[in-house]
Design an enzyme around this catalytic site. Structure first.
Site, PDB file in Angstrom:
ATOM      1  N   ASP A   1      -1.447   8.204  -4.220  1.00  0.00           N
ATOM      2  CA  ASP A   1      -1.339   8.723  -2.850  1.00  0.00           C
ATOM      3  C   ASP A   1      -0.737   7.645  -1.959  1.00  0.00           C
ATOM      4  OD1 ASP A   1      -3.706   7.153  -1.386  1.00  0.00           O
ATOM      5  OD2 ASP A   1      -4.408   7.755  -3.370  1.00  0.00           O
TER       6      ASP A   1
ATOM      7  N   ASP B   1      -2.296   6.569   0.825  1.00  0.00           N
ATOM      8  CA  ASP B   1      -3.383   6.176   1.711  1.00  0.00           C
ATOM      9  C   ASP B   1      -3.271   7.030   2.984  1.00  0.00           C
ATOM     10  OD1 ASP B   1      -5.708   4.503   1.803  1.00  0.00           O
ATOM     11  OD2 ASP B   1      -4.733   3.312   3.357  1.00  0.00           O
TER      12      ASP B   1
END
Length: 301
Positions: A209, A211
């Protein structure tokens, strides 16, 4: 392969290691408490492997609940010569999208509540962490990724956070301003303790991802992480096979193998019996050369 016995710490999503020859689960007890799980031992690509699922099979443990001292101690007792850590991380760089891989070279440790040393209690030691990973093993891991057609960001700086919550946006922006490349919850104090155990350590990071620093996107959620992680795990297993197949036929000594020679103050043998009992595997080379205790181990069916 002469001299190699690779310990593998499997992160989120990596709870099994298919394809091991002579595979068996073995419980090894540690004076530091319970490790995350039993270890899976066997051979892969002709190399002895000891696999430990960091969060336990079925992902039972939060990052802060992992008994990292016991995990490293158990790998030392199992006779490992080196440790490869595989972990899921968030990206703090635009050019490290979900699905990418990185190989850590440096750490910024923001963990707060985890025991970070084996030493004390009459045996003080100060190991160098200027270069916290093994360049030899890290280089082999990066090459194994590239040989599989996976672009790997090398020399990444890993921000280790306490968790278990994900970052605030302010924290995520701050860590980017510090020059950090990826963020995770498990590599510290793991890398510290591996160095104290004289075990060369490398950390392959699977990006799941961005973040939460990209304000144009929704913040990271566990569903997003799991979806990318499932795709990355197969690639990580393939990387591990290529890494093992590429190991030199003979393991040449590493300076990390003997780093405690210049780190311990005083004579450890003068410490009390309880301290020495807890350090029996970590200090086996110093206290009783060529012997690593394996008491308390048993195989599981």
């Amino acid at each position: 392969m002469s001299g190699w016995k690779l310990g593998v710490l499997g992160g989120s999503g990596l709870y099994e290691l298919p394809g091991l020859t002579g595979a068996r689960w073995e419980t090894i007890e540690s004076p530091w408490g319970a490790p995350s799980d039993a270890v899976l031992t066997g051979e892969l690509e002709g190399v002895a492997v000891v696999f430990l699922p960091r969060h336990g099979r079925g992902h039972r443990l939060l990052p802060g609940e992992i008994n990292t001292r016991a995990n490293i101690d158990v790998l030392k007792r199992a006779g490992c010569t080196d440790i490869l850590s595989i972990s899921a991380v968030g990206s703090l760089r635009e050019d490290l999208p979900p699905g990418a891989f990185a190989v850590a070279a440096q750490y910024v440790d923001r963990t707060r509540q985890r025991p970070a040393s084996f030493f004390g209690g009459g045996v003080p030691a100060h190991v160098s962490l200027a270069d916290p990973v093994c360049p030899r093993l890290s280089g082999l891991a990066a090459r194994a990724l590239r040989d599989g057609g996976i672009e790997a960001f090398e020399d990444a700086t890993y921000l280790a956070m306490e968790g278990p919550q994900f970052s605030t946006r302010a924290e995520s922006r701050l860590y980017r301003s510090w020059g950090c490349d990826v963020i995770g919850m498990t590599a510290m104090p793991e890398a510290r303790l591996a160095r104290e155990a004289e075990l060369p350590y490398a950390n392959v990071c699977m990006v799941t991802d961005y973040d939460c620093w990209r304000e144009s996107e929704a913040p990271v959620g566990i569903e997003e992480v799991l979806a990318v992680m499932r795709r990355n795990v197969d690639l990580a297993r393939q990387m591990l096979r290529r890494l093992l197949a590429s190991l030199p036929a003979v393991r040449e000594p590493s300076p990390i193998d003997t780093c405690l020679d210049t780190a311990i103050l005083g004579d450890p043998k003068s410490a009390g019996p309880e301290t020495l009992r807890r350090l029996e595997a970590i200090l086996a080379r110093r206290l009783n050369p060529n012997v690593i205790p394996a008491e308390g181990s048993r195989s599981e069916p």
